[in-house]
Design a protein around this motif. Structure first.
Motif, PDB file in Angstrom:
ATOM      1  N   ALA A 151     -12.181  88.189  17.685  1.00  0.00           N
ATOM      2  CA  ALA A 151     -11.976  88.066  16.247  1.00  0.00           C
ATOM      3  C   ALA A 151     -10.617  88.555  15.739  1.00  0.00           C
ATOM      4  N   LYS A 159      -8.780  87.052  12.546  1.00  0.00           N
ATOM      5  CA  LYS A 159      -8.385  85.646  12.648  1.00  0.00           C
ATOM      6  C   LYS A 159      -9.069  84.779  11.593  1.00  0.00           C
ATOM      7  N   GLY A 160     -10.338  84.987  11.359  1.00  0.00           N
ATOM      8  CA  GLY A 160     -11.109  84.086  10.513  1.00  0.00           C
ATOM      9  C   GLY A 160     -10.824  84.245   9.032  1.00  0.00           C
ATOM     10  N   TYR A 163     -13.672  85.899   7.088  1.00  0.00           N
ATOM     11  CA  TYR A 163     -13.755  87.353   7.276  1.00  0.00           C
ATOM     12  C   TYR A 163     -12.669  88.072   6.486  1.00  0.00           C
TER      13      TYR A 163
END
Length: 178
Positions: A151, A159-160, A163
Motif C-alpha cells: 500500500a 498509493k491508493g 486511502y
C-alpha cells in the motif's frame, strides 16, 4: 497558535511495520505538527510485578506523552481477528498510571493488515478497549488499510487515492478537535 503535538501508538514493534508507516503518513497528512511515535516495548503486564516494583518508568513516560499531546493516533494490525498483544498490553499498563491519561483526548484509530478487510475486526475491538478511558474517538472515516505490504510507494506514501482522501479527511477532523 503553537504547533500541535501528535502522538502515535503503533500496535506493531516490527521494523518496517505498515502500521507504523500508516501513522507516519497520517502525521504527514495532518499537516504541520510535532509528531512522536511511542515506544511500546513494555514488559508483559503482571499484577504481581506491579505490586512489587510499581509501574515501569517507560509506561509512565508514554502516559505522560499522551497527556502532553494535543491528539493521539493509533494504528493496529490484526492478529487472529483482534488487536496485537503489544497494543493491548500497552493499554493495560497505561491504565495503571495515576490520573486521567486519556480523558477527553482527541484520538483517531486506524488499522493496517495483510487481509482484505484491512484490520476491521481489530479496529472494532480496539475501539471497545478504549471506552473505559473516555477519550474523544473520531468515528470516521474508518481507515482499514488492506494488503498493507503493497500500500505504500518508495517514499512511504500511500498509493491508493481513496486511502489518501479518507486519511486526509480523518486527520482534518482530528485537527478540528484540537
Amino acid at each position: 497558535m503553537t504547533t500541535p503535538r501528535l502522538f502515535g501508538l503503533s500496535g506493531s514493534l516490527r521494523k518496517g511495520s505498515t502500521n507504523t508507516r500508516l501513522l507516519e503518513e497520517a502525521a504527514r497528512l495532518f499537516g504541520a505538527c510535532d509528531y512522536i511515535l511511542a515506544d511500546l516495548n513494555f514488559p508483559l503486564y503482571n499484577g504481581d510485578d506491579e505490586a512489587a516494583s510499581g509501574v515501569p518508568e517507560i509506561v509512565k513516560a508514554v502516559a505522560a506523552q499522551i497527556v502532553e499531546a494535543d491528539a493521539v493516533i493509533i494504528s493496529t494490525p490484526e492478529y487472529n481477528g483482534a488487536p496485537s498483544g503489544v497494543l493491548k498490553n500497552a493499554l493495560d499498563w497505561i491504565s495503571r498510571v495515576e490520573g486521567s491519561t486519556w480523558g477527553g483526548k482527541p484520538v483517531a484509530v486506524m488499522s493496517a493488515a495483510a487481509g482484505r478487510a484491512g484490520g476491521e475486526r481489530s479496529q472494532m475491538i480496539l475501539r471497545s478497549c478504549m471506552v473505559p478511558f473516555r477519550p474523544n474517538i473520531l468515528q470516521g472515516p474508518q481507515i482499514h488499510l488492506a494488503a498493507s505490504s503493497d500500500a505504500f510507494d518508495e517514499n512511504g506514501h500511500l498509493k491508493g487515492e481513496m486511502y489518501v482522501k479518507e486519511l486526509t479527511e480523518l486527520m482534518q477532523s482530528l485537527r478540528k478537535l484540537i
